[in-house]
Design a protein around this motif. Structure first.
Motif, PDB file in Angstrom:
ATOM      1  N   ASP A   2       0.844  -1.186   0.000  1.00 29.52           N
ATOM      2  CA  ASP A   2       0.000   0.000   0.000  1.00 29.52           C
ATOM      3  C   ASP A   2       0.880   1.236   0.000  1.00 29.52           C
ATOM      4  O   ASP A   2       1.937   1.267   0.604  1.00 29.52           O
ATOM      5  CB  ASP A   2      -0.892   0.036   1.240  1.00 29.52           C
ATOM      6  CG  ASP A   2      -1.923  -1.078   1.252  1.00 29.52           C
ATOM      7  OD1 ASP A   2      -2.072  -1.754   0.233  1.00 29.52           O
ATOM      8  OD2 ASP A   2      -2.562  -1.258   2.281  1.00 29.52           O
ATOM      9  N   THR A   6      -2.570   4.237  -3.074  1.00 26.47           N
ATOM     10  CA  THR A   6      -3.135   2.973  -3.545  1.00 26.47           C
ATOM     11  C   THR A   6      -3.285   1.960  -2.418  1.00 26.47           C
ATOM     12  O   THR A   6      -2.652   2.072  -1.377  1.00 26.47           O
ATOM     13  CB  THR A   6      -2.277   2.345  -4.658  1.00 26.47           C
ATOM     14  OG1 THR A   6      -0.994   2.016  -4.131  1.00 26.47           O
ATOM     15  CG2 THR A   6      -2.150   3.273  -5.854  1.00 26.47           C
ATOM     16  N   THR A   7      -4.114   0.979  -2.686  1.00 24.65           N
ATOM     17  CA  THR A   7      -4.344  -0.125  -1.758  1.00 24.65           C
ATOM     18  C   THR A   7      -4.133  -1.428  -2.514  1.00 24.65           C
ATOM     19  O   THR A   7      -4.584  -1.576  -3.647  1.00 24.65           O
ATOM     20  CB  THR A   7      -5.788  -0.081  -1.219  1.00 24.65           C
ATOM     21  OG1 THR A   7      -5.979   1.150  -0.529  1.00 24.65           O
ATOM     22  CG2 THR A   7      -6.076  -1.236  -0.278  1.00 24.65           C
ATOM     23  N   ARG A   8      -3.458  -2.379  -1.886  1.00 26.72           N
ATOM     24  CA  ARG A   8      -3.241  -3.687  -2.501  1.00 26.72           C
ATOM     25  C   ARG A   8      -4.500  -4.534  -2.331  1.00 26.72           C
ATOM     26  O   ARG A   8      -5.069  -4.617  -1.244  1.00 26.72           O
ATOM     27  CB  ARG A   8      -2.059  -4.398  -1.849  1.00 26.72           C
ATOM     28  CG  ARG A   8      -1.858  -5.825  -2.293  1.00 26.72           C
ATOM     29  CD  ARG A   8      -1.234  -5.958  -3.660  1.00 26.72           C
ATOM     30  NE  ARG A   8       0.120  -5.458  -3.606  1.00 26.72           N
ATOM     31  CZ  ARG A   8       0.755  -4.930  -4.632  1.00 26.72           C
ATOM     32  NH1 ARG A   8       0.149  -4.815  -5.793  1.00 26.72           N
ATOM     33  NH2 ARG A   8       1.989  -4.504  -4.511  1.00 26.72           N
ATOM     34  N   THR A  30      -9.319  -6.639  -0.361  1.00 27.48           N
ATOM     35  CA  THR A  30      -8.295  -6.401   0.653  1.00 27.48           C
ATOM     36  C   THR A  30      -8.247  -7.604   1.592  1.00 27.48           C
ATOM     37  O   THR A  30      -9.210  -8.363   1.693  1.00 27.48           O
ATOM     38  CB  THR A  30      -8.601  -5.122   1.455  1.00 27.48           C
ATOM     39  OG1 THR A  30      -9.920  -5.232   2.003  1.00 27.48           O
ATOM     40  CG2 THR A  30      -8.519  -3.882   0.571  1.00 27.48           C
ATOM     41  N   HIS A  35     -13.034  -4.239   1.527  1.00 28.25           N
ATOM     42  CA  HIS A  35     -13.117  -3.521   0.256  1.00 28.25           C
ATOM     43  C   HIS A  35     -12.837  -4.463  -0.898  1.00 28.25           C
ATOM     44  O   HIS A  35     -12.080  -5.415  -0.766  1.00 28.25           O
ATOM     45  CB  HIS A  35     -12.116  -2.361   0.227  1.00 28.25           C
ATOM     46  CG  HIS A  35     -12.429  -1.329   1.246  1.00 28.25           C
ATOM     47  ND1 HIS A  35     -11.815  -1.294   2.475  1.00 28.25           N
ATOM     48  CD2 HIS A  35     -13.312  -0.311   1.237  1.00 28.25           C
ATOM     49  CE1 HIS A  35     -12.304  -0.294   3.177  1.00 28.25           C
ATOM     50  NE2 HIS A  35     -13.221   0.318   2.442  1.00 28.25           N
ATOM     51  N   SER A  58      -2.629  -2.991  -7.306  1.00 26.82           N
ATOM     52  CA  SER A  58      -2.688  -1.779  -6.489  1.00 26.82           C
ATOM     53  C   SER A  58      -3.712  -0.862  -7.138  1.00 26.82           C
ATOM     54  O   SER A  58      -3.595  -0.538  -8.318  1.00 26.82           O
ATOM     55  CB  SER A  58      -1.327  -1.086  -6.446  1.00 26.82           C
ATOM     56  OG  SER A  58      -0.412  -1.869  -5.727  1.00 26.82           O
ATOM     57  N   ALA A  61      -8.335   4.550  -4.137  1.00 26.92           N
ATOM     58  CA  ALA A  61      -9.530   4.500  -3.283  1.00 26.92           C
ATOM     59  C   ALA A  61     -10.816   4.620  -4.084  1.00 26.92           C
ATOM     60  O   ALA A  61     -11.815   3.973  -3.749  1.00 26.92           O
ATOM     61  CB  ALA A  61      -9.459   5.598  -2.223  1.00 26.92           C
TER      62      ALA A  61
END
Length: 93
Positions: A2, A6-8, A30, A35, A58, A61
């Motif tokens: 992360d 970005t979020t993995r 996630t 999510h 990645s 949001a």
């Protein structure tokens, strides 16, 4: 990994649509299952190495949805954790 932007997410579900569009639906989530990120691809686009399905992505949001259903959240969390433990994000699965 992360970052601030970005979020993995990890592949948790791959389904085929039953309609005439011949879509493959990929769902990434996630590791806490809260999510998800959904992608749709036309079945013919799955040929060649450029279209491999990666174990992890990645995403930003604004590309994430919220998983409201408790059982779905638990299922996504378990599968995302398993995939994260067994694969690098760039692995084709």
């Amino acid at each position: 990994m992360d970052t601030d932007d970005t979020t993995r997410v990890w592949l948790v579900e791959r389904t085929y649509s039953d309609d005439e569009l011949n879509l493959i639906i990929l769902v990434y989530a996630t590791t806490d299952g809260r999510h998800y990120h959904r992608r749709e691809r036309a079945l013919p686009s799955f040929t060649g190495p450029a279209r491999e399905t990666k174990a992890g992505l990645s995403v930003t949001a604004d590309e994430l949805g919220t998983v409201d259903d408790h059982s779905t959240r638990e299922r996504y969390a378990a599968e995302a954790t398993r995939v994260a433990e067994e694969h690098d994000p760039a692995d084709a699965i």
